[in-house]
Design a protein around this motif. Sequence first.
Motif, PDB file in Angstrom:
ATOM      1  N   ALA A 102       1.037  -1.188   0.051  1.00  0.00           N
ATOM      2  CA  ALA A 102       0.076  -0.066  -0.020  1.00  0.00           C
ATOM      3  C   ALA A 102       0.882   1.246  -0.127  1.00  0.00           C
ATOM      4  N   ASP A 103       0.245   2.205  -0.434  1.00  0.00           N
ATOM      5  CA  ASP A 103       0.954   3.537  -0.547  1.00  0.00           C
ATOM      6  C   ASP A 103       0.423   4.559   0.593  1.00  0.00           C
ATOM      7  N   VAL A 104      -0.967   4.066   0.848  1.00  0.00           N
ATOM      8  CA  VAL A 104      -1.572   4.656   2.012  1.00  0.00           C
ATOM      9  C   VAL A 104      -2.376   3.545   2.828  1.00  0.00           C
ATOM     10  N   VAL A 105      -2.072   3.792   4.074  1.00  0.00           N
ATOM     11  CA  VAL A 105      -2.426   2.885   4.885  1.00  0.00           C
ATOM     12  C   VAL A 105      -3.411   3.560   5.983  1.00  0.00           C
ATOM     13  N   ARG A 116       7.190  -0.253  12.639  1.00  0.00           N
ATOM     14  CA  ARG A 116       6.993   1.109  12.185  1.00  0.00           C
ATOM     15  C   ARG A 116       8.062   1.306  10.975  1.00  0.00           C
ATOM     16  N   THR A 117       9.039   0.533  10.970  1.00  0.00           N
ATOM     17  CA  THR A 117       9.896   0.618   9.672  1.00  0.00           C
ATOM     18  C   THR A 117       9.164   0.245   8.140  1.00  0.00           C
ATOM     19  N   ALA A 118       7.897  -0.629   8.320  1.00  0.00           N
ATOM     20  CA  ALA A 118       7.097  -1.119   7.243  1.00  0.00           C
ATOM     21  C   ALA A 118       6.344   0.106   6.868  1.00  0.00           C
ATOM     22  N   LEU A 119       5.837   0.904   7.904  1.00  0.00           N
ATOM     23  CA  LEU A 119       4.934   2.263   7.391  1.00  0.00           C
ATOM     24  C   LEU A 119       5.827   3.358   6.710  1.00  0.00           C
ATOM     25  N   ARG A 120       7.156   3.296   6.782  1.00  0.00           N
ATOM     26  CA  ARG A 120       8.076   4.373   6.688  1.00  0.00           C
ATOM     27  C   ARG A 120       7.592   4.607   4.948  1.00  0.00           C
ATOM     28  N   THR A 135      -6.425   5.602  13.003  1.00  0.00           N
ATOM     29  CA  THR A 135      -7.710   6.121  13.918  1.00  0.00           C
ATOM     30  C   THR A 135      -7.624   5.660  15.187  1.00  0.00           C
ATOM     31  N   ARG A 136      -6.756   4.606  15.602  1.00  0.00           N
ATOM     32  CA  ARG A 136      -6.836   3.931  16.871  1.00  0.00           C
ATOM     33  C   ARG A 136      -5.637   4.271  17.800  1.00  0.00           C
ATOM     34  N   GLY A 137      -4.715   5.046  17.269  1.00  0.00           N
ATOM     35  CA  GLY A 137      -3.559   5.395  17.972  1.00  0.00           C
ATOM     36  C   GLY A 137      -2.439   4.336  18.467  1.00  0.00           C
ATOM     37  N   ILE A 138      -2.385   3.326  17.448  1.00  0.00           N
ATOM     38  CA  ILE A 138      -1.610   2.291  18.019  1.00  0.00           C
ATOM     39  C   ILE A 138      -0.087   2.309  17.439  1.00  0.00           C
ATOM     40  N   TRP A 139      -0.273   3.149  16.368  1.00  0.00           N
ATOM     41  CA  TRP A 139       1.159   3.300  15.697  1.00  0.00           C
ATOM     42  C   TRP A 139       1.796   4.678  15.879  1.00  0.00           C
ATOM     43  N   ASN A 140       1.321   5.347  16.792  1.00  0.00           N
ATOM     44  CA  ASN A 140       2.001   6.861  17.014  1.00  0.00           C
ATOM     45  C   ASN A 140       2.967   6.499  17.927  1.00  0.00           C
TER      46      ASN A 140
END
Length: 66
Positions: free
Chosen positions: A33-36, A50-54, A61-66
């Motif tokens: 994905a380009d947008v998650v 987090r590196t997978a989201l870079r 919307t749930r605040g688990i990756w912040n």
Amino acid sequence: MLVAEPHIRELPDSLAQTGVAELVDVTTAVRDADVVVLLVDHDAFRGVKRTALRGKAVFDTRGIWN
């Protein structure tokens, strides 16, 4: 559109019939994905590194990756 929902084996008919969505595992969805967009806080999503989201646009919307 890729959909990752670890608690189902197939998309609901209303979504599957559109032909625009594909049900995949969490790892594949994040990798491709380009947008998650995270809408639920299932344990499977908590394991995403987090590196997978870079380099991706992330809407958590749930605040688990912040």
